[in-house]
Design a protein around this motif. Structure first.
Motif, short mmCIF file in Angstrom:
data_model
loop_
_atom_site.label_atom_id
_atom_site.label_comp_id
_atom_site.label_asym_id
_atom_site.label_seq_id
_atom_site.Cartn_x
_atom_site.Cartn_y
_atom_site.Cartn_z
N GLY A 176 -3.06 2.52 9.70
CA GLY A 176 -1.83 2.45 8.96
C GLY A 176 -1.53 3.10 7.36
N ILE A 177 -0.05 3.45 6.90
CA ILE A 177 -0.53 4.00 5.50
C ILE A 177 0.63 2.90 4.81
N ASN A 178 0.21 2.34 3.56
CA ASN A 178 1.46 1.69 2.87
C ASN A 178 2.04 3.22 1.78
N ALA A 179 3.73 2.89 2.06
CA ALA A 179 4.55 2.90 1.54
C ALA A 179 4.83 2.33 0.29
N LYS A 180 4.12 2.61 -0.75
CA LYS A 180 3.99 1.78 -2.46
C LYS A 180 5.40 1.27 -2.72
N GLY A 181 6.44 0.40 -2.58
CA GLY A 181 7.26 -0.15 -3.45
C GLY A 181 8.84 0.89 -2.63
N THR A 241 6.34 -9.36 1.01
CA THR A 241 7.11 -9.85 0.74
C THR A 241 6.72 -11.18 0.38
N GLY A 242 7.11 -11.84 -0.98
CA GLY A 242 6.81 -13.19 -0.86
C GLY A 242 4.59 -12.96 -1.45
N ALA A 282 9.85 -0.84 0.39
CA ALA A 282 10.15 -1.75 1.29
C ALA A 282 11.71 -1.93 1.17
N ASP A 283 12.58 -1.46 0.14
CA ASP A 283 13.80 -1.42 0.45
C ASP A 283 14.31 -0.05 0.57
N LYS A 284 13.93 0.70 0.74
CA LYS A 284 13.99 1.63 0.19
C LYS A 284 14.72 2.87 1.93
N TYR A 285 14.09 2.11 3.28
CA TYR A 285 14.75 2.67 4.07
C TYR A 285 15.06 1.50 4.53
N ASN A 305 -4.18 -2.46 0.12
CA ASN A 305 -4.08 -2.75 -1.18
C ASN A 305 -2.24 -3.14 -1.18
N GLY A 306 -1.68 -4.24 -0.76
CA GLY A 306 -0.29 -4.23 -0.37
C GLY A 306 0.17 -5.12 -1.43
N GLU A 307 0.93 -4.70 -2.04
CA GLU A 307 1.99 -5.29 -3.35
C GLU A 307 3.07 -5.60 -3.06
N GLU A 308 3.78 -6.51 -3.55
CA GLU A 308 4.68 -6.83 -3.31
C GLU A 308 6.44 -5.52 -3.42
#
Lengths: 589, 589
Positions: A324-329, A361-362, A331-334, A386-389
């Motif tokens: 997988g990959i992490n698209a930072k920030g 989320t949370g 979450a609400d873009k797509y 390295n997931g963040e909110e």
């Protein structure tokens, strides 16, 4: 010269001088009887003013000027009033007060204006290339192309390289792409081929003791064209004798520095970063990743094999991978629709059956499939990526090959859409140690990854007979912004080893002799160790110019149908010409 | 690098250093058990010494070395004894005392040695070009070629020229020579043509506002080859906008100075001498005379029309000419047999029925035909030709054209045989104002002397309709040592004038539109005044190198049958390839 200065020359220091300019009428306007024109040439633009009080013939001629007329104007350089200066123009502090005007050539009404508001479709621009070439964008590309080749030649000259011209009328040795053929008039039934690259000739030059060779060489491939390919293209072609791979890499590091200095005026840090093929495939899923941003691929096998999500679990059980990959920030873009349709279609193009995605989320994973993952598994996934909110985590479960290709494509799209990099940045790096061969399942044989003349990394020679897929070639690519920008290798200089590679590729001795006999023969008469590289010039100009259309950096490009819309090439020819060449056109089926 | 120095680097200052060289075994000899080899690379030769006391493995390997083996030798630089130095070699004061020897590649016994006593026939050398290229003569040619192109590019770059690449896959616009054709796979029945020159493209670049263009361009002509022609050749191709002829001549004067400086290290005097076409035809009988010596043609009409020698008298009566040359001091250099046979055959090749010759002896003419000339006529002839004791005066009586051609050929032979010039001298001059057209009696029409795009000298436009043969083109050739070394003109930039020239050449509007429509169209949309020139690069390298074989300045040349003996091009190709191209080979007649 018919001019004393160019249209880009004049400054406040010229005020009071009488000068003559030549150029094209770029703009004209009649302001209460005073005619203004902007005169344009390769060097810039200058405003010309024809006063009402001027000689009436000149005034009348000026009134009749239209777009793209070619004129010669003599006049006095005058300072513009402070409120009339044009800071966008290098000559914007002055204007030319016309005293004499000669129309050198009238123009018909052009089909479009080089500096018009809207650009017409590319077909029209290609048909009227002689007008299109007047556009500052194309002139900039031609100037950059000139400067890039000049800097390249200066660099190699300073290192004792010789530019040697190799033949365009060569021998057909088809491999990979189709050859363009040229029927021989003198030898009935025989054909020359246009070179796909000077590969064999440059190796012969090394055998011939030329030691260091460079050529900015025209190459030809009769392929069905992708958007960024041309039937004829140009490469910076390099070969050196008595070197190790390290020597070659250092020389080309220096070239990239010289090119970047010439194009961008900046000093890049050397040595260029080096990755192995295995490195970039694992971390980016591609052998030519765009390294202007991170978003590396992460393997979550540990979690996937234990979770309750069937697709993940089953894939691991079948020997596949979940990455997988992490698209930072993001979450609400797509929207869900884009993720479930567009993104899914994108990975489907690379063979993936779907994507799994989660929002962070949370401190937990938010997804329709989150329920299949325990709290602990969710935390493990978040930690690994390295997931963040607010992050969006996307996964593909499939074979190694499919996860690589699909996630690499996804990564490119996300990087671009999320603007994770500066589009103007030039990011160059090496990829080393490609596999020597790849398995061609259709033909049931090994294919050369680069070409059949690459040598083998010495410590891998032991696997040559038992496990050829494991053998690394002594090869290297330069990658830039997601493109393969150069490719090369240390060559085989031992005829026995060369035949061994031909054998592996199922090119038998007879066929090898027929196609490459002259090279094999050359290797038998004292071939030095040697290696080289070729850089795609058109691509480099495009990258440095920041353009996305390869045709914009070529003076007279061809369409994707390999046509020149300006001259009408290819065209029908006289029957007599074909008769002289002993050929006939086959009946249409 | 596999070496620390090249084989041309080491001097007395390196004595005591341990170095590593790589190269080819050029010579080997065993002197009482001590093996000496000369190691050769592009940069020079170094003597290597293997002592008896050396490690026995190294000694044994050294014993086994043969011509053209590729080796890597590490050792200490030692001074040669005073009586053993070799002043012919840049490295002749030292030798390398070998400590380690690695054979990088063994060579089969070569078919010839690059520095052997006698050179084999050219066919063998072309077949083994990779060995031939190791010869210092060919390496010198490749190095000179590189330096010449580098100096050319530096020169034009300094003047703001842009090097622009024009297409190799172009449109067939046959004129003069045959085109090489390339069948299109995508467009069945259509063909690209390889360019005979970038003429039309460079004019289009001027219409496109590129202003100053240069290209070192590959060109192609499918001609039956003369000794000094190749199917593909290279020209320095130049075009400039907004210029007069004078501007172009000055720019090229500077180029010749830059080239000569780079090749010979000397500063030539500028401006280069300028002659008109009529000048050189009258004074030398050729439009490309060798100006390294005088021996100008002298017209003796006044005497010929009054003398009793029938051939002379009749020729003048018929409107012909009697012209002669003075071979200074050559009265006793040629036997009667040579004069009456060889020389007569030579002029016969150019249509002359014979030559008349006189020796100047005792202040009078000595010849079998002297009796037909009065004392006064003899003195007039001697005076006109500046005859002195021991001179040989030779005459041809025929049409203007035949006397020019025959005497020009005679002059060339005499100049060479009498050693009237230094063969190493480079003598460059301009020839201006060629006729626009010449009459083609076979086809009953006017042919373009250069090509159909030359403009007309303004004051001759008045003769365009009434006496086209009298119209001078605004054209110019550079001549060097008897060769045409460059050719160019100010072009037509007015579409009406261009059509007028096509009409004169009986290229009607429809045909012109079909062949050159894109150029005519370009001229209608704001073409600036422009002109240019093309210099034959291969020829210039040959002249500067002092070679007389054009193949010696080309890395991979073709034979007079247009074959590459090394690769075997042209060759037969797969039927599949032809099928893809929709062509078939015609039946042999």
């Amino acid at each position: 010269m018919l001019r004393t200065h160019t249209c880009g020359d004049l400054r406040r220091t010229h005020v009071g001088q009488t000068v003559t300019l030549c150029g094209w009428v770029d703009k004209y306007r009649d302001h209460r009887g005073i005619v203004f024109i902007d005169l344009r040439d390769r060097y810039g633009k200058t405003q010309i003013k024809f006063n009402l009080s001027d000689d009436s013939d000149i005034q009348k001629t000026a009134w009749d000027l239209r777009y793209e007329d070619v004129v010669q104007v003599t006049g006095e350089v005058v300072e513009r009033p402070a409120d009339m200066t044009n800071p966008k123009l290098a000559t914007g502090e002055i204007e030319l007060r016309a005293k004499d005007l000669v129309v050198l050539n009238k123009s018909k009404t052009p089909p479009f204006e080089p500096e018009g508001q809207s650009l017409p479709n590319e077909e029209l621009r290609l048909k009227y290339r002689f007008i299109d070439l007047r556009r500052p964008e194309l002139q900039k590309a031609m100037i950059m192309r000139h400067k890039l080749t000049k800097a390249t030649r200066d660099y190699f000259d300073s290192l004792g390289f010789l530019e040697v011209e190799t033949p365009i009328l060569g021998r057909s040795t088809p491999e990979g792409a189709r050859d363009y053929l040229v029927p021989s008039r003198v030898h009935q039934g025989s054909f020359y081929a246009l070179p796909q690259s000077p590969q064999l000739y440059k190796q012969l030059l090394m055998v011939g003791g030329l030691d260091r060779y460079v050529q900015i060489a025209r190459c030809f491939r009769d392929e069905d064209l992708r958007a960024d390919r041309q039937p004829e293209f140009t490469q910076i072609d390099v070969e050196m004798a008595f070197i190790t791979r390290e020597d070659l890499l250092q020389v080309i590091d220096g070239l990239v520095a010289a090119m970047t200095k010439a194009m961008r005026g900046i000093d890049i840090k050397l040595p260029l970063p080096r990755y192995t093929y295995n490195d970039v495939m694992e971390r980016f899923g591609s052998d030519k990743p765009d390294l202007r941003f991170g978003m590396e691929l992460v393997d979550i096998k540990d979690v996937a094999e234990k979770c309750e999500f069937g697709v993940f679990k089953q894939t691991i059980a079948n020997g596949g991978r979940v990455r997988g990959i992490n698209a930072k920030g993001a979450a609400d873009k797509y929207s869900r629709r884009i993720l479930d349709n567009d993104m899914k279609n994108l990975v489907a193009d690379y063979g993936a059956k779907g994507i799994a995605y989660f929002k962070v989320t949370g401190g937990k994973l938010d997804s329709s499939i989150a329920k299949f993952f325990t709290e602990e598994q969710q935390q493990a996934i978040i930690a690994k990526l390295n997931g963040e909110e607010g992050d969006l985590l996307l996964f593909v479960a499939d074979t190694n090959k499919v996860t690589s290709a699909a996630l690499s494509a996804l990564r490119s799209r996300l990087g671009r859409e999320l603007q994770l990099y500066d589009p103007a940045e030039i990011n160059v790096a090496w990829v080393l140690d490609f596999p020597l061969v790849t398995w061609n399942a259709d033909e049931n044989r090994w294919d050369a990854e680069h070409h059949p003349f690459c040598s083998v990394v010495p410590e891998d020679e032991q696997y040559f007979d038992t496990d050829p897929g494991r053998v690394r070639a002594s090869s290297y690519d330069l990658i830039c912004n997601g493109y393969e920008a150069a490719s090369g290798s240390i060559r085989i200089h031992d005829p026995v080893m060369q035949q061994k590679v031909f054998d592996l590729l199922k090119i038998n001795a007879e066929e090898a002799e027929k196609r490459f006999g002259f090279l094999l023969e050359a290797l038998r008469y004292g071939a030095p160790p040697h290696g080289g590289i070729a850089l795609g010039l058109d691509r480099w100009v495009m990258l440095y110019a920041g353009y996305d259309n390869i045709r914009d950096v070529i003076a007279f490009p061809k369409t994707q149908k390999a046509s020149d819309l300006l001259t009408g090439a290819p065209s029908e020819v006289d029957t007599r010409q074909l008769r002289d060449l002993h050929i006939a056109i086959s009946e249409r089926k």
